[in-house]
Design a protein around this motif. Structure first.
Motif, PDB file in Angstrom:
ATOM      1  N   VAL A   1       8.670   6.660   1.872  1.00 47.22           N
ATOM      2  CA  VAL A   1       7.939   7.926   1.924  1.00 47.22           C
ATOM      3  C   VAL A   1       8.704   9.017   1.200  1.00 47.22           C
ATOM      4  O   VAL A   1       8.117   9.831   0.472  1.00 47.22           O
ATOM      5  CB  VAL A   1       7.668   8.324   3.392  1.00 47.22           C
ATOM      6  CG1 VAL A   1       7.171   9.764   3.481  1.00 47.22           C
ATOM      7  CG2 VAL A   1       6.637   7.387   4.001  1.00 47.22           C
ATOM      8  N   THR A   2      10.013   9.049   1.363  1.00 49.15           N
ATOM      9  CA  THR A   2      10.814  10.052   0.657  1.00 49.15           C
ATOM     10  C   THR A   2      10.634   9.937  -0.850  1.00 49.15           C
ATOM     11  O   THR A   2      10.535  10.944  -1.558  1.00 49.15           O
ATOM     12  CB  THR A   2      12.305   9.890   1.028  1.00 49.15           C
ATOM     13  OG1 THR A   2      12.455  10.053   2.441  1.00 49.15           O
ATOM     14  CG2 THR A   2      13.158  10.926   0.330  1.00 49.15           C
ATOM     15  N   ALA A   3      10.552   8.714  -1.344  1.00 51.68           N
ATOM     16  CA  ALA A   3      10.387   8.498  -2.780  1.00 51.68           C
ATOM     17  C   ALA A   3       8.974   8.807  -3.253  1.00 51.68           C
ATOM     18  O   ALA A   3       8.767   9.189  -4.414  1.00 51.68           O
ATOM     19  CB  ALA A   3      10.749   7.057  -3.123  1.00 51.68           C
TER      20      ALA A   3
ATOM     21  N   CYS B   1      10.764  -4.219  -4.856  1.00 46.96           N
ATOM     22  CA  CYS B   1       9.672  -3.239  -4.735  1.00 46.96           C
ATOM     23  C   CYS B   1      10.195  -1.814  -4.911  1.00 46.96           C
ATOM     24  O   CYS B   1       9.574  -0.993  -5.589  1.00 46.96           O
ATOM     25  CB  CYS B   1       8.989  -3.385  -3.380  1.00 46.96           C
ATOM     26  SG  CYS B   1       8.045  -4.903  -3.174  1.00 46.96           S
ATOM     27  N   TYR B   2      11.336  -1.544  -4.300  1.00 48.38           N
ATOM     28  CA  TYR B   2      11.938  -0.217  -4.423  1.00 48.38           C
ATOM     29  C   TYR B   2      12.279   0.079  -5.884  1.00 48.38           C
ATOM     30  O   TYR B   2      12.048   1.185  -6.389  1.00 48.38           O
ATOM     31  CB  TYR B   2      13.186  -0.153  -3.553  1.00 48.38           C
ATOM     32  CG  TYR B   2      14.000   1.115  -3.710  1.00 48.38           C
ATOM     33  CD1 TYR B   2      13.617   2.287  -3.072  1.00 48.38           C
ATOM     34  CD2 TYR B   2      15.146   1.131  -4.489  1.00 48.38           C
ATOM     35  CE1 TYR B   2      14.353   3.447  -3.213  1.00 48.38           C
ATOM     36  CE2 TYR B   2      15.886   2.282  -4.642  1.00 48.38           C
ATOM     37  CZ  TYR B   2      15.488   3.436  -4.007  1.00 48.38           C
ATOM     38  OH  TYR B   2      16.227   4.576  -4.162  1.00 48.38           O
ATOM     39  N   LYS B   3      12.792  -0.913  -6.591  1.00 50.92           N
ATOM     40  CA  LYS B   3      13.125  -0.732  -8.011  1.00 50.92           C
ATOM     41  C   LYS B   3      11.867  -0.464  -8.827  1.00 50.92           C
ATOM     42  O   LYS B   3      11.877   0.381  -9.739  1.00 50.92           O
ATOM     43  CB  LYS B   3      13.839  -1.974  -8.533  1.00 50.92           C
ATOM     44  CG  LYS B   3      14.355  -1.815  -9.967  1.00 50.92           C
ATOM     45  CD  LYS B   3      15.194  -3.012 -10.381  1.00 50.92           C
ATOM     46  CE  LYS B   3      15.756  -2.818 -11.788  1.00 50.92           C
ATOM     47  NZ  LYS B   3      16.616  -3.966 -12.190  1.00 50.92           N
ATOM     48  N   ASP B   4      10.768  -1.164  -8.507  1.00 50.11           N
ATOM     49  CA  ASP B   4       9.503  -0.909  -9.196  1.00 50.11           C
ATOM     50  C   ASP B   4       9.057   0.544  -9.014  1.00 50.11           C
ATOM     51  O   ASP B   4       8.560   1.182  -9.945  1.00 50.11           O
ATOM     52  CB  ASP B   4       8.408  -1.844  -8.669  1.00 50.11           C
ATOM     53  CG  ASP B   4       8.517  -3.247  -9.237  1.00 50.11           C
ATOM     54  OD1 ASP B   4       9.243  -3.417 -10.238  1.00 50.11           O
ATOM     55  OD2 ASP B   4       7.885  -4.156  -8.676  1.00 50.11           O
TER      56      ASP B   4
ATOM     57  N   ARG C   1      10.988   3.261  -8.274  1.00 48.44           N
ATOM     58  CA  ARG C   1      11.859   4.169  -9.011  1.00 48.44           C
ATOM     59  C   ARG C   1      11.639   4.042 -10.511  1.00 48.44           C
ATOM     60  O   ARG C   1      11.612   5.046 -11.239  1.00 48.44           O
ATOM     61  CB  ARG C   1      13.324   3.881  -8.663  1.00 48.44           C
ATOM     62  CG  ARG C   1      13.687   4.085  -7.207  1.00 48.44           C
ATOM     63  CD  ARG C   1      13.419   5.483  -6.712  1.00 48.44           C
ATOM     64  NE  ARG C   1      14.152   6.496  -7.479  1.00 48.44           N
ATOM     65  CZ  ARG C   1      14.092   7.798  -7.226  1.00 48.44           C
ATOM     66  NH1 ARG C   1      13.333   8.236  -6.249  1.00 48.44           N
ATOM     67  NH2 ARG C   1      14.778   8.648  -7.965  1.00 48.44           N
ATOM     68  N   HIS C   2      11.467   2.841 -10.995  1.00 47.78           N
ATOM     69  CA  HIS C   2      11.225   2.625 -12.425  1.00 47.78           C
ATOM     70  C   HIS C   2       9.933   3.309 -12.846  1.00 47.78           C
ATOM     71  O   HIS C   2       9.867   3.970 -13.893  1.00 47.78           O
ATOM     72  CB  HIS C   2      11.163   1.122 -12.717  1.00 47.78           C
ATOM     73  CG  HIS C   2      10.910   0.789 -14.162  1.00 47.78           C
ATOM     74  ND1 HIS C   2       9.640   0.779 -14.707  1.00 47.78           N
ATOM     75  CD2 HIS C   2      11.769   0.491 -15.175  1.00 47.78           C
ATOM     76  CE1 HIS C   2       9.723   0.465 -15.994  1.00 47.78           C
ATOM     77  NE2 HIS C   2      11.000   0.275 -16.297  1.00 47.78           N
ATOM     78  N   THR C   3       8.885   3.157 -12.035  1.00 42.14           N
ATOM     79  CA  THR C   3       7.596   3.763 -12.362  1.00 42.14           C
ATOM     80  C   THR C   3       7.690   5.283 -12.392  1.00 42.14           C
ATOM     81  O   THR C   3       7.167   5.941 -13.302  1.00 42.14           O
ATOM     82  CB  THR C   3       6.533   3.323 -11.336  1.00 42.14           C
ATOM     83  OG1 THR C   3       6.409   1.900 -11.363  1.00 42.14           O
ATOM     84  CG2 THR C   3       5.183   3.941 -11.659  1.00 42.14           C
TER      85      THR C   3
END
Length: 457
Positions: free
Chosen positions: A194-196, A360-363, A365-367
């Protein structure tokens, strides 16, 4: 990354609005009781999938007041002091969840206090009682069948012979839980996600007026974890190896292209505080705000009987939930369905372990850090398409966002009164989900009686 199926969750909704009192309603607390009773009676007549009940007079003994006891007008002698009053017979097909009170398994019409500064002027003048409808907790079956029980309640609200209004003071809260109960690890991952995604996804999909509400403030800017200094923690609930990898990834990605949605240094600081939380109680306090208390996201702590608890002591029962408060009150079934669908997909990511969660987290941040800054496509569309695998929902969300231009809440007339539902699918026809676990408007099935419900307030 393959499409994300619906995880096995529990969930429920709180609907806030105002209703016109019956003509014979007295002033004071009795007026509010009779209004709740009127709404409950109309729900009883118009719904088949959920039993209905209303909250009686609270913290008030009408027998010692000249105002009198409104509940005594309808209930048998000696029953007026019961906190909850049924307006329908208990359906044989609906069972009470083990370990819960009977009133926690109904569609409950109860008292609410809406924030005065957010009331529209016309609603200040009306001064109608404030109401909250709390659904029972549903399971994933309700999602897979297209939310027939919740849809039935929304249809009943639009067609009942009680004037209803709503405005910026009214929110729609969705509670997400797990059948086995929340864990600290799961809750931390949800807070990280949620923070991201608060600004890029969640707040972008809500009505503009709701974004200004203190009760929907973003946790990454307005919570205690941002506004207060960190305290030393003796316990660290993530392996040093996993945490180091997660932190290094967070530091590395923004160096490629800084994100406009969460400043890299701030996000790293928040990540430290989230993963240093020593308990659900500690984490719940971190994402609160000292002024508004619960804001856009909250952890709703409950004891084993489902009673709400403030974060003063550890209270990790199966009844505790993650609460999402970003959405403006809505009577739009599709908007609510599509919103719950997104929350369910995020829950599926938070349930992933180790490397799968990291991927999933990397996807995400990458997006946000690369692609959102390199294209004119809105970030929320990129997230739906590339992370949540909900590309087929983008046209619907464009329509939802466009509809906000006509007003934050759909189906209200110029006087902010709820209009009747004049057309739609037959009462028994509900949206189903396809094999991906997504809603499909081209698939229908008659609504089945659900068997597992629980209070979400």
């Amino acid at each position: 990354m393959p499409p994300l199926p619906f995880p096995e969750i529990t969930w429920g909704v709180e609907l806030e609005f105002m209703a016109k009192p019956p003509p014979n309603a007295p002033k004071g607390l009795g007026r509010r009781v009779l209004t709740r009773r009127a709404v409950a009676q109309h729900l009883t007549l118009a719904t088949k999938l959920l039993p209905s009940a209303y909250q009686g007079q609270v913290n008030y003994d009408g027998h010692h007041s000249s105002e009198g006891c409104a509940t005594c007008m309808f209930e048998p002698s000696g029953q007026c002091k019961s906190p909850i009053h049924m307006t329908s017979e208990w359906p044989e097909q609906v069972s009470i969840r083990p370990g819960t009170k009977f009133w926690s398994n109904v569609c409950l019409i109860q008292d609410e206090i809406l924030h005065e500064p957010y009331l529209a002027e016309v609603n200040r003048e009306r001064s109608w009682p404030h109401i909250e409808i709390t659904t029972p907790i549903f399971d994933t079956a309700e999602l897979r069948k297209g939310m027939p029980a919740l849809s039935e309640v929304l249809t009943a609200l639009r067609n009942m012979d009680v004037d209803i209004t709503a405005d910026q003071s009214c929110g729609l809260h969705v509670h997400i839980g797990l059948p086995t109960g929340l864990t600290l690890d799961f809750a931390k991952k949800m807070v990280v996600l949620v923070t991201a995604l608060e600004d890029a996804l969640l707040r972008n999909l809500t009505a503009p007026g709701r974004r200004d509400s203190m009760y929907a403030w973003p946790i990454h800017r307005k919570s205690n974890m941002t506004l207060t200094e960190a305290k030393p923690s003796d316990s660290f609930h993530m392996s040093e190896e996993d945490y180091s990898a997660l932190r290094e990834m967070t530091l590395a990605l923004p160096q490629i292209s800084p994100s406009e949605f969460c400043e890299p240094g701030l996000f790293t600081k928040l990540l430290d505080r989230i993963w240093n939380a020593s308990s659900l109680d500690n984490l719940a306090d971190l994402i609160m705000n000292h002024e508004a208390r619960r804001i856009g996201m909250a952890i709703s702590l409950r004891d084993n009987e489902g009673m709400r608890r403030e974060p003063m002591e550890e209270c990790a029962s199966k009844e505790s939930t993650i609460e999402f408060r970003y959405l403006q009150m809505s009577f739009d079934k599709d908007l609510i369905k599509h919103w719950v669908e997104i929350l369910c997909k995020l829950t599926g990511i938070a349930l992933k372990e180790g490397n799968d969660f990291m991927a999933c987290y990397k996807d995400i941040r990458h997006t946000l850090d690369r692609e959102a800054s390199a294209t004119t496509t809105p970030a929320w569309e990129l997230i739906l398409r590339k992370v949540l695998k909900l590309e087929h929902r983008i046209p619907a969300w464009r329509k939802h966002i466009k509809s906000y231009e006509a007003g934050d809440i759909a189906f209200l007339d110029d006087d902010l009164l709820l209009t009747r539902e004049t057309r739609g699918r037959p009462g028994g026809a509900m949206l189903m989900v396809d094999e991906r676990g997504d809603f499909d408007e081209d698939m229908y099935e008659g609504a089945d009686i659900l068997s597992s419900f629980r209070d979400t307030h």
